[in-house]
Design a protein around this motif. Structure first.
Motif, mmCIF file in Angstrom:
data_model
loop_
_atom_site.group_PDB
_atom_site.id
_atom_site.type_symbol
_atom_site.label_atom_id
_atom_site.label_comp_id
_atom_site.label_asym_id
_atom_site.label_seq_id
_atom_site.Cartn_x
_atom_site.Cartn_y
_atom_site.Cartn_z
ATOM 1 N N GLY A 248 0.821 -1.212 0.000
ATOM 2 C CA GLY A 248 0.000 0.000 0.000
ATOM 3 C C GLY A 248 0.849 1.254 0.000
ATOM 4 O O GLY A 248 0.551 2.218 -0.708
ATOM 5 N N TYR A 249 1.944 1.238 0.770
ATOM 6 C CA TYR A 249 2.827 2.413 0.807
ATOM 7 C C TYR A 249 3.526 2.640 -0.533
ATOM 8 O O TYR A 249 3.790 3.781 -0.915
ATOM 9 C CB TYR A 249 3.864 2.257 1.919
ATOM 10 N N VAL A 250 3.845 1.573 -1.235
ATOM 11 C CA VAL A 250 4.447 1.718 -2.567
ATOM 12 C C VAL A 250 3.470 2.451 -3.488
ATOM 13 O O VAL A 250 3.843 3.396 -4.201
ATOM 14 C CB VAL A 250 4.821 0.337 -3.151
ATOM 15 N N LEU A 251 2.205 2.030 -3.465
ATOM 16 C CA LEU A 251 1.192 2.679 -4.299
ATOM 17 C C LEU A 251 0.967 4.132 -3.867
ATOM 18 O O LEU A 251 0.791 5.026 -4.702
ATOM 19 C CB LEU A 251 -0.120 1.898 -4.224
ATOM 20 N N ILE A 252 0.983 4.373 -2.558
ATOM 21 C CA ILE A 252 0.801 5.738 -2.042
ATOM 22 C C ILE A 252 1.937 6.645 -2.513
ATOM 23 O O ILE A 252 1.719 7.787 -2.940
ATOM 24 C CB ILE A 252 0.742 5.715 -0.499
ATOM 25 N N THR A 253 3.169 6.140 -2.435
ATOM 26 C CA THR A 253 4.330 6.938 -2.835
ATOM 27 C C THR A 253 4.262 7.296 -4.321
ATOM 28 O O THR A 253 4.511 8.441 -4.715
ATOM 29 C CB THR A 253 5.632 6.170 -2.548
ATOM 30 N N ILE A 254 3.911 6.314 -5.143
ATOM 31 C CA ILE A 254 3.786 6.570 -6.581
ATOM 32 C C ILE A 254 2.653 7.560 -6.841
ATOM 33 O O ILE A 254 2.787 8.508 -7.619
ATOM 34 C CB ILE A 254 3.555 5.259 -7.353
ATOM 35 N N GLY A 255 1.521 7.359 -6.153
ATOM 36 C CA GLY A 255 0.382 8.260 -6.326
ATOM 37 C C GLY A 255 0.706 9.682 -5.904
ATOM 38 O O GLY A 255 0.290 10.648 -6.552
ATOM 39 N N ALA A 256 1.482 9.820 -4.807
ATOM 40 C CA ALA A 256 1.837 11.151 -4.317
ATOM 41 C C ALA A 256 2.685 11.923 -5.325
ATOM 42 O O ALA A 256 2.594 13.147 -5.416
ATOM 43 C CB ALA A 256 2.589 11.031 -2.996
ATOM 44 N N SER A 257 3.492 11.200 -6.092
ATOM 45 C CA SER A 257 4.351 11.877 -7.074
ATOM 46 C C SER A 257 3.549 12.456 -8.241
ATOM 47 O O SER A 257 4.042 13.327 -8.964
ATOM 48 C CB SER A 257 5.408 10.900 -7.611
ATOM 49 N N TYR A 258 2.301 11.980 -8.406
ATOM 50 C CA TYR A 258 1.445 12.491 -9.486
ATOM 51 C C TYR A 258 0.367 13.440 -8.971
ATOM 52 O O TYR A 258 -0.422 13.964 -9.764
ATOM 53 C CB TYR A 258 0.762 11.331 -10.215
ATOM 54 N N MET A 259 0.312 13.655 -7.665
ATOM 55 C CA MET A 259 -0.751 14.449 -7.069
ATOM 56 C C MET A 259 -0.684 15.904 -7.528
ATOM 57 O O MET A 259 0.401 16.473 -7.640
ATOM 58 C CB MET A 259 -0.630 14.372 -5.553
ATOM 59 N N ARG A 260 -1.858 16.498 -7.788
ATOM 60 C CA ARG A 260 -1.900 17.864 -8.298
ATOM 61 C C ARG A 260 -2.745 18.812 -7.445
ATOM 62 O O ARG A 260 -2.487 20.004 -7.412
ATOM 63 C CB ARG A 260 -2.459 17.870 -9.733
ATOM 64 N N ASP A 261 -3.774 18.299 -6.763
ATOM 65 C CA ASP A 261 -4.687 19.200 -6.062
ATOM 66 C C ASP A 261 -4.966 18.703 -4.645
ATOM 67 O O ASP A 261 -4.512 17.640 -4.227
ATOM 68 C CB ASP A 261 -6.000 19.354 -6.838
ATOM 69 N N VAL A 262 -5.746 19.500 -3.916
ATOM 70 C CA VAL A 262 -6.038 19.199 -2.514
ATOM 71 C C VAL A 262 -6.845 17.909 -2.371
ATOM 72 O O VAL A 262 -6.634 17.144 -1.427
ATOM 73 C CB VAL A 262 -6.786 20.386 -1.864
ATOM 74 N N SER A 263 -7.772 17.669 -3.287
ATOM 75 C CA SER A 263 -8.566 16.440 -3.193
ATOM 76 C C SER A 263 -7.663 15.211 -3.292
ATOM 77 O O SER A 263 -7.887 14.202 -2.606
ATOM 78 C CB SER A 263 -9.630 16.410 -4.293
ATOM 79 N N LEU A 335 11.670 7.022 -1.585
ATOM 80 C CA LEU A 335 11.183 6.159 -0.506
ATOM 81 C C LEU A 335 10.867 4.752 -0.991
ATOM 82 O O LEU A 335 10.816 3.806 -0.180
ATOM 83 C CB LEU A 335 9.928 6.768 0.131
ATOM 84 N N LEU A 336 10.642 4.580 -2.293
ATOM 85 C CA LEU A 336 10.356 3.239 -2.817
ATOM 86 C C LEU A 336 11.495 2.278 -2.498
ATOM 87 O O LEU A 336 11.263 1.086 -2.271
ATOM 88 C CB LEU A 336 10.128 3.314 -4.329
ATOM 89 N N ILE A 337 12.717 2.780 -2.482
ATOM 90 C CA ILE A 337 13.879 1.933 -2.174
ATOM 91 C C ILE A 337 13.727 1.335 -0.780
ATOM 92 O O ILE A 337 13.968 0.134 -0.563
ATOM 93 C CB ILE A 337 15.183 2.760 -2.263
ATOM 94 N N LEU A 338 13.305 2.153 0.186
ATOM 95 C CA LEU A 338 13.173 1.690 1.565
ATOM 96 C C LEU A 338 12.055 0.662 1.700
ATOM 97 O O LEU A 338 12.224 -0.367 2.374
ATOM 98 C CB LEU A 338 12.909 2.879 2.489
ATOM 99 N N PHE A 339 10.919 0.910 1.067
ATOM 100 C CA PHE A 339 9.796 -0.017 1.175
ATOM 101 C C PHE A 339 10.107 -1.358 0.492
ATOM 102 O O PHE A 339 9.804 -2.427 1.033
ATOM 103 C CB PHE A 339 8.528 0.588 0.564
ATOM 104 N N VAL A 340 10.723 -1.303 -0.673
ATOM 105 C CA VAL A 340 11.013 -2.527 -1.417
ATOM 106 C C VAL A 340 12.095 -3.355 -0.721
ATOM 107 O O VAL A 340 11.941 -4.562 -0.506
ATOM 108 C CB VAL A 340 11.426 -2.201 -2.873
#
Length: 353
Positions: A248-263, A335-340
């Motif tokens: 889940g944290y891997v997906l969160i980290t990847i998602g955060a890198s594409y985040m654009r708005d408050v939602s 952070l992906l390095i640490l999780f993997v």
């Protein structure tokens, strides 16, 4: 650095609850002292904050080690998860109250937000003290029959010898050392997400009210989610439950890198809440199942030491990657390095449950 020796002294002297009381008192008094810090007195604010954190970190060693005194081996996942879930519920409730008081001081009959912040520190100290009472009253520390505590100097000398013996023991118990290395890596990623989420939101231009809302979302979602992970740990095992959280944290980290708005920031806060408490709770219960029960405090001393050092590597990786690439989004992907790596090492740890 003090954690392993403190844990050893607690085990050797039957002092888990006593030392827990000492560090809770340190933390409560330091937090209460923050109410006296005046405007511009940042040195005193920093001093009080550091002492309060030492109280909190020290208390965690003995709180965690008492898990083996209150739960059978088949209950470790459920009890650890229940503890974390109530911690998030209580922390979130107090945080929401203090934030509301600071933003709307007139609602509470206060003159300004500065006065509200002072009251927030006082309430936090009082909350900490009151909710520590059930543990001291209701939890019994296991001490061998007929045990006689040695004099203080002899106890300290004995504890140093035992600490060295424990270091050797960890080297022999290969799976404990392997778990600690895995834990150090992946909890570094977890703690970096906790520590730097506000900084990341500010770097993307979100105002403070939006960041506070996101923190509250994480706190309150983590309450039921941690309970859910306790159930998952009992069904598929603590190790697999942790690996699920790391995915889940891997997906969160990847998602955060594409985040654009408050939602999107709110959605990530929700996702972090779903896995954060679960990874923490199952890590504690898995470790408790791997270590000798009679040496729980000293082994948890190493566990807590690594957990607190974990907030060093992750921020450095995120910061320097962001500087070199000129993008905080790319920095977060480090952070992906640490999780993997943490997940791969954890996979090699044999687990009883």
């Amino acid at each position: 650095l003090m954690a392993p020796l403190l844990g050893t002294i607690a085990d050797q002297g039957g002092l888990k609850k006593s030392l827990l009381g000492v560090f809770v008192t340190i933390g409560v008094l330091a937090t209460l002292g923050m109410t006296q810090v005046g405007e511009g007195q940042w040195q005193w604010a920093m001093f009080g904050f550091v002492i309060a954190v030492i109280g909190w970190l020290g208390a965690n060693i003995f709180n965690d080690s008492l898990l083996v005194n209150v739960a059978r081996e088949d209950e470790l996942n459920r009890v650890s998860a229940f503890g974390y879930s109530l911690g998030y519920l209580g922390g979130g409730t107090l945080f929401a109250l203090c934030v509301t008081m600071s933003l709307k001081p007139a609602w509470f009959g206060l003159e300004s937000s500065i006065e509200a912040v002072r009251w927030s520190f006082a309430l936090t100290a009082l909350w900490w003290a009151i909710f520590s009472i059930p543990l001291f009253v209701g939890v019994k520390e296991t001490i061998p029959p007929g045990y006689v505590r040695p004099p203080v100097l002899d106890l300290i000398k004995q504890s140093f010898r035992q600490l060295w013996s424990t270091v050797q023991h960890i080297r022999q118990l290969r799976y404990v050392g392997l778990f600690l290395l895995a834990y150090w890596l992946y909890i570094d990623g977890v703690d970096t997400v906790i520590a730097m989420s506000v900084d990341y939101g500010q770097a993307l231009g979100f105002d403070s009210s939006k960041l506070i809302t996101a923190l509250l979302i994480t706190q309150f979602v983590a309450f039921p989610a941690a309970l859910g992970f306790g159930w998952i740990g009992n069904r598929i095992g603590a190790k697999r439950g942790i690996l699920l959280g790391l995915a889940g944290y891997v997906l969160i980290t990847i998602g955060a890198s594409y985040m654009r708005d408050v939602s999107g920031f709110y959605a990530l806060a929700l996702a972090v809440g779903l896995v954060q408490g679960g990874v923490q709770a199952l890590s504690r219960s898995l470790y408790a199942s791997l270590i000798p029960v009679e040496q729980a405090a000293e082994f948890f001393g190493f566990y807590n030491m690594l957990g607190k050092f974990a907030t060093v590597l992750g921020p450095l990786m995120v910061g320097w990657t962001g500087i070199l690439t000129g993008s905080p989004r790319t920095g977060l992907l480090a952070l992906l390095i640490l999780f993997v790596l943490g997940g791969l090492l954890l996979w090699k740890v044999p687990a009883k449950h």
